[in-house]
Design a protein around this motif. Structure first.
Motif, short mmCIF file in Angstrom:
data_model
loop_
_atom_site.label_atom_id
_atom_site.label_comp_id
_atom_site.label_asym_id
_atom_site.label_seq_id
_atom_site.Cartn_x
_atom_site.Cartn_y
_atom_site.Cartn_z
N ASP A 90 0.81 -1.22 0.00
CA ASP A 90 0.00 0.00 0.00
C ASP A 90 0.84 1.27 0.00
OD1 ASP A 90 -2.93 -0.89 0.29
OD2 ASP A 90 -1.93 -2.07 1.83
N ARG A 124 -8.66 -0.52 2.00
CA ARG A 124 -9.62 0.57 1.81
C ARG A 124 -9.74 1.35 3.11
NH1 ARG A 124 -16.00 -0.30 0.37
NH2 ARG A 124 -16.50 1.84 -0.24
N TYR A 132 -2.98 2.75 2.87
CA TYR A 132 -4.29 2.50 2.27
C TYR A 132 -4.34 3.27 0.96
CZ TYR A 132 -6.10 7.18 3.32
OH TYR A 132 -6.32 8.54 3.36
N GLU A 135 -10.15 6.35 -2.12
CA GLU A 135 -10.97 6.21 -3.32
C GLU A 135 -10.78 7.38 -4.27
OE1 GLU A 135 -15.00 5.61 -2.18
OE2 GLU A 135 -14.58 3.85 -0.95
N TRP A 147 -13.88 -3.79 -4.85
CA TRP A 147 -12.75 -3.64 -3.93
C TRP A 147 -12.54 -4.94 -3.14
CZ3 TRP A 147 -11.12 1.73 -3.52
CH2 TRP A 147 -9.87 1.87 -2.88
N GLU A 150 -10.51 -6.21 1.83
CA GLU A 150 -11.27 -5.97 3.04
C GLU A 150 -12.22 -7.14 3.27
OE1 GLU A 150 -10.57 -3.69 5.00
OE2 GLU A 150 -9.60 -2.08 3.86
N ASN A 160 -19.48 7.09 -4.53
CA ASN A 160 -18.48 8.04 -4.08
C ASN A 160 -18.89 9.42 -4.58
OD1 ASN A 160 -16.00 9.79 -4.39
ND2 ASN A 160 -15.06 8.04 -3.38
N VAL A 167 -18.81 1.85 -5.58
CA VAL A 167 -17.84 0.92 -5.00
C VAL A 167 -18.59 -0.25 -4.38
CG1 VAL A 167 -15.94 0.59 -3.37
CG2 VAL A 167 -16.24 2.80 -4.52
N GLN A 169 -17.87 -3.79 -2.17
CA GLN A 169 -16.86 -4.52 -1.38
C GLN A 169 -17.44 -5.89 -1.01
OE1 GLN A 169 -14.75 -2.38 1.84
NE2 GLN A 169 -15.32 -4.08 3.16
N ARG A 464 -13.66 -1.73 8.23
CA ARG A 464 -13.77 -1.11 6.93
C ARG A 464 -13.94 0.37 7.15
NH1 ARG A 464 -16.83 2.28 4.87
NH2 ARG A 464 -17.22 2.30 2.66
N ARG A 466 -14.01 4.30 5.12
CA ARG A 466 -14.03 5.01 3.86
C ARG A 466 -12.69 5.68 3.70
NH1 ARG A 466 -18.12 3.92 0.49
NH2 ARG A 466 -17.62 5.90 -0.47
N GLY A 467 -11.91 5.27 2.70
CA GLY A 467 -10.60 5.86 2.52
C GLY A 467 -10.75 7.32 2.21
#
Length: 488
Positions: A90, A124, A132, A135, A147, A150, A160, A167, A169, A464, A466-467
């Motif tokens: 990463d 993520r 990381y 997004e 994604w 995760e 997003n 997105v 996951q 998890r 939210r990046g």
């Protein structure tokens, strides 16, 4: 369709091979557990790909520049551009995005007529400043990002709001740890694409072992017992027995009509016994459920909140001033701390701690979420300074101030300072482990069979997230110009 790619050693798709009879083609990128290594840069997926079982794509051999070329498919009026990027450390990939070294090639003709799907296998959740992938780093021409990596199942596509792509996951197919994110019902998705529109159908998995997790705070049940209640430990054990039994009944109800679901579920009851309560014998408690759960040794997990101590001077520094809202590439946290205190006014200069120690403590807090690192450093250094003053026999206020500064300056940039900092960090970690907030990723992975589970997984760092992080111009800048290059 197009699959030609100079980066792969097997530039063909299996179902176009006349010697193979393929019913459903499988396309796969590699994850972090099958990262290509060695002189040839091969992994297990390449063996499966060479054998004709899967089509391995999304492998980049360069550590300096990545160009992601899509696999182009068309059926009727629907055209799909399938992008993929296999797992990369990463921190390295983050740095490459920031430095505009990642680009996504687009079809030469009718760019707006393609449905653009991107598969990625990276963090993520934000585990550190660069550990990381936000997004916002991904190109905004994408329609859907699938994604991986995760484990929490969040398969329903979410929008997003900045990049305007969705997105999905999928998460892991089985529970790999006793953490809240793994308790989410496991599902797979069937994606239907027509033109530029999509619909994802969620399909629950029927053969996954059930997992139920619940939190109990004993201090919230003082109507039933208090630390002074006679035989309170026995009452707490009976209370937990009732809770676990209730969770087992819920598992039985959900299992009705699903004969493929394993009979023994995973059960985790996390008990916060802060406030003067005592823990009971978990081994004896587990014997009551040995034939009913898959993890009898790990049903109960005791945790305790550490009471925050009021330390003089701890709140006198505005830690928010140590960081600026924009990312500073190439600078470490300890460098920022040093710059801050060197330029600070005299009234907020450090007189007891060193810049190196404070920088290291804040680094631990930011990178490893070691919440007590700063407090423990202050407590440890304060105690050592007090012992030094006692040994010197200093009594007047003026002499104390002078002696404290001399004591601090004598340790700067020495092996003793490094040793003190490490000792303080070890104490912070020890306190965290004592109250039950261990490093779950290393010590709480379940046994494959799930029948003799030795793991213990309380809440891990957000399963998890939210990046978010700094968007910068690096993320978006390479989306314009670089990504719009025509494929050769």
């Amino acid at each position: 369709m197009s699959y030609a790619d100079s980066l792969t050693m097997f530039p063909w798709v299996n179902y176009q091979d006349e010697n193979l009879n393929i019913s459903i083609p499988v396309f796969s990128i590699h994850g972090n557990h099958d990262d290509p290594t060695g002189a040839e840069g091969l992994c297990a997926l390449d063996l499966l790909s060479a054998s004709g079982f899967v089509n391995h794509f999304g492998h980049s051999h360069s550590v300096e520049k990545i160009e992601i070329s899509p696999i182009l498919m068309q059926k009727g009026i629907t055209k799909l551009a399938l992008y993929g990027l296999g797992s990369i450390p990463d921190e390295r990939l983050y740095r490459m995005f920031v430095n505009k070294q990642v680009s996504m090639l687009r079809p030469k003709e009718d760019q707006d007529g393609w449905f653009n799907l991107f598969t990625i296998h990276q963090n993520r959740s934000k585990h550190g400043p660069t550990n990381y992938i936000p997004e916002q780093f991904l190109d905004d021409f994408l329609d859907l990002v699938v994604w991986g990596h995760e484990h929490e199942c969040l398969i329903k596509p979410t929008l997003n709001e900045q990049q305007l792509f969705y997105v999905s996951q999928p998460g892991s197919s089985v529970a790999t740890s006793l953490s809240p994110g793994e308790a989410t019902k496991k599902k797979i998705g069937l994606l239907r694409v027509k033109g530029r529109k999509m619909k994802l159908q969620e399909i629950p998995l029927k053969t996954v072992r059930q997992f139920f997790i619940e939190d109990v705070v004993l201090a919230d049940h003082q109507d039933c017992f208090t630390p002074d209640t006679p035989h309170v430990t026995k009452k707490i054990e009976d209370f937990c027995f009732a809770k676990v039994t209730e969770m087992l009944h819920e598992a039985e109800r959900e299992r009705l009509g699903c004969p493929l679901t394993p009979e023994k579920p995973l059960i985790r009851l996390r008990v916060d016994y802060s406030g003067g309560f005592e823990a009971f014998n978990t081994s004896r408690f587990s014997q009551k459920f040995v034939d009913r759960v898959a993890n009898p040794k790990d049903i109960i997990h005791f945790v305790r909140r550490r009471e925050q101590k009021e330390i003089k001077g701890l709140n006198s520094i505005d830690y928010g001033k140590l960081f600026k809202p924009t990312a500073v590439e190439g600078l470490r946290v300890e460098d920022l701390v040093k710059q801050y205190f060197e330029a600070a006014e005299q009234k907020v200069q450090l007189s007891l701690l060193t810049e190196q120690g404070m920088g290291k403590a804040i680094q631990e807090f930011v990178d490893k979420d070691e919440k007590e690192a700063i407090e423990e450093l202050i407590t440890y250094q304060l105690r050592k300074t007090q012992l030094h003053l006692q040994s010197r026999g200093v009594t007047t206020e003026q002499d104390i101030d002078a002696e404290v500064r001399l004591f601090r300056d004598s340790k700067k940039n020495t092996a003793e300072e490094e040793k003190d900092i490490q000792e303080a960090m070890n104490r912070a970690k020890a306190h965290r482990l004592e109250r039950g907030d261990g490093d779950f990723a290393d010590q709480d992975v379940l046994d494959v069979t799930m029948d003799s589970d030795e793991g213990s997984v309380p809440v891990a760092a957000p399963t998890r997230g939210r990046g978010r992080g700094s968007r910068g111009r690096g993320g978006r800048g390479r989306g314009r110009g670089e990504s719009d290059k025509e494929m050769q």
